[in-house]
Design a protein around this motif. Sequence first.
Motif, mmCIF file in Angstrom:
data_model
loop_
_atom_site.group_PDB
_atom_site.id
_atom_site.type_symbol
_atom_site.label_atom_id
_atom_site.label_comp_id
_atom_site.label_asym_id
_atom_site.label_seq_id
_atom_site.Cartn_x
_atom_site.Cartn_y
_atom_site.Cartn_z
ATOM 1 N N GLY A 29 0.768 -1.230 0.000
ATOM 2 C CA GLY A 29 0.000 0.000 0.000
ATOM 3 C C GLY A 29 0.796 1.276 0.000
ATOM 4 O O GLY A 29 0.223 2.355 0.116
ATOM 5 N N GLY A 30 2.093 1.207 -0.099
ATOM 6 C CA GLY A 30 2.892 2.422 -0.106
ATOM 7 C C GLY A 30 4.253 2.167 -0.704
ATOM 8 O O GLY A 30 4.575 1.044 -1.096
ATOM 9 N N THR A 31 5.063 3.210 -0.767
ATOM 10 C CA THR A 31 6.428 3.070 -1.270
ATOM 11 C C THR A 31 7.313 2.667 -0.102
ATOM 12 O O THR A 31 7.873 3.509 0.602
ATOM 13 C CB THR A 31 6.899 4.379 -1.906
ATOM 14 O OG1 THR A 31 5.949 4.805 -2.885
ATOM 15 C CG2 THR A 31 8.255 4.192 -2.559
ATOM 16 N N PHE A 32 7.416 1.378 0.071
ATOM 17 C CA PHE A 32 8.074 0.844 1.259
ATOM 18 C C PHE A 32 9.518 1.301 1.374
ATOM 19 O O PHE A 32 10.027 1.485 2.481
ATOM 20 C CB PHE A 32 7.994 -0.680 1.213
ATOM 21 C CG PHE A 32 8.495 -1.363 2.449
ATOM 22 C CD1 PHE A 32 9.507 -2.300 2.386
ATOM 23 C CD2 PHE A 32 7.951 -1.070 3.682
ATOM 24 C CE1 PHE A 32 9.962 -2.945 3.519
ATOM 25 C CE2 PHE A 32 8.403 -1.703 4.830
ATOM 26 C CZ PHE A 32 9.405 -2.638 4.743
ATOM 27 N N SER A 33 10.169 1.497 0.246
ATOM 28 C CA SER A 33 11.582 1.863 0.268
ATOM 29 C C SER A 33 11.823 3.242 0.851
ATOM 30 O O SER A 33 12.968 3.634 1.064
ATOM 31 C CB SER A 33 12.163 1.786 -1.147
ATOM 32 O OG SER A 33 11.470 2.658 -2.005
ATOM 33 N N ARG A 34 10.781 3.996 1.096
ATOM 34 C CA ARG A 34 10.912 5.325 1.697
ATOM 35 C C ARG A 34 10.756 5.295 3.216
ATOM 36 O O ARG A 34 10.844 6.342 3.859
ATOM 37 C CB ARG A 34 9.877 6.272 1.113
ATOM 38 C CG ARG A 34 10.072 6.547 -0.374
ATOM 39 C CD ARG A 34 9.004 7.488 -0.891
ATOM 40 N NE ARG A 34 9.154 7.752 -2.325
ATOM 41 C CZ ARG A 34 8.309 8.476 -3.041
ATOM 42 N NH1 ARG A 34 7.249 9.033 -2.463
ATOM 43 N NH2 ARG A 34 8.516 8.659 -4.327
ATOM 44 N N PHE A 35 10.512 4.129 3.779
ATOM 45 C CA PHE A 35 10.215 4.024 5.200
ATOM 46 C C PHE A 35 11.325 3.301 5.953
ATOM 47 O O PHE A 35 11.817 2.262 5.515
ATOM 48 C CB PHE A 35 8.907 3.265 5.431
ATOM 49 C CG PHE A 35 7.680 4.023 5.024
ATOM 50 C CD1 PHE A 35 7.256 4.029 3.715
ATOM 51 C CD2 PHE A 35 6.964 4.750 5.959
ATOM 52 C CE1 PHE A 35 6.120 4.736 3.340
ATOM 53 C CE2 PHE A 35 5.830 5.444 5.599
ATOM 54 C CZ PHE A 35 5.404 5.444 4.286
ATOM 55 N N ALA A 36 11.687 3.862 7.084
ATOM 56 C CA ALA A 36 12.479 3.109 8.043
ATOM 57 C C ALA A 36 11.553 2.135 8.761
ATOM 58 O O ALA A 36 10.348 2.382 8.884
ATOM 59 C CB ALA A 36 13.115 4.051 9.046
#
Length: 124
Positions: free
Chosen positions: A26-33
């Motif tokens: 559901g999101g751009t996981f690579s942008r999350f810690a």
Amino acid sequence: QVQLVESGGGLVQPGDSLRLSCAASGGTFSRFAVGWFRRSPGKASEFVAAITDTGGWTSHADFVKDRFTNSRDNAKNKVYLQMNSLKFEDTGVYFCAAHSGGVGLLKSYVYDYWGPGTQVTVSS
């Protein structure tokens, strides 16, 4: 909106290993810690490990250093917690959480999204 689901928990004996996975959608996981926290019986929730969005920095609580390793595969939208030499006191519910920033990763309150948790039980 990011949805997180943990898997890989179970019942093991002291000294055994488990690998927990945290799958995101559901999101751009690579942008999350991503952080890992656990809630053990009779104890407050505590920080276990964290990894930045690129995986370039990781942190582990003192009580799991040299036993647990945090890693991620952004192509698969997954973060892993490899847990070796498990002890009785590692028993608890393990949660992964995602944070869109890169600071304060040891603190649960900075995280925006949480998974439902996976149970790890270490027993003989």
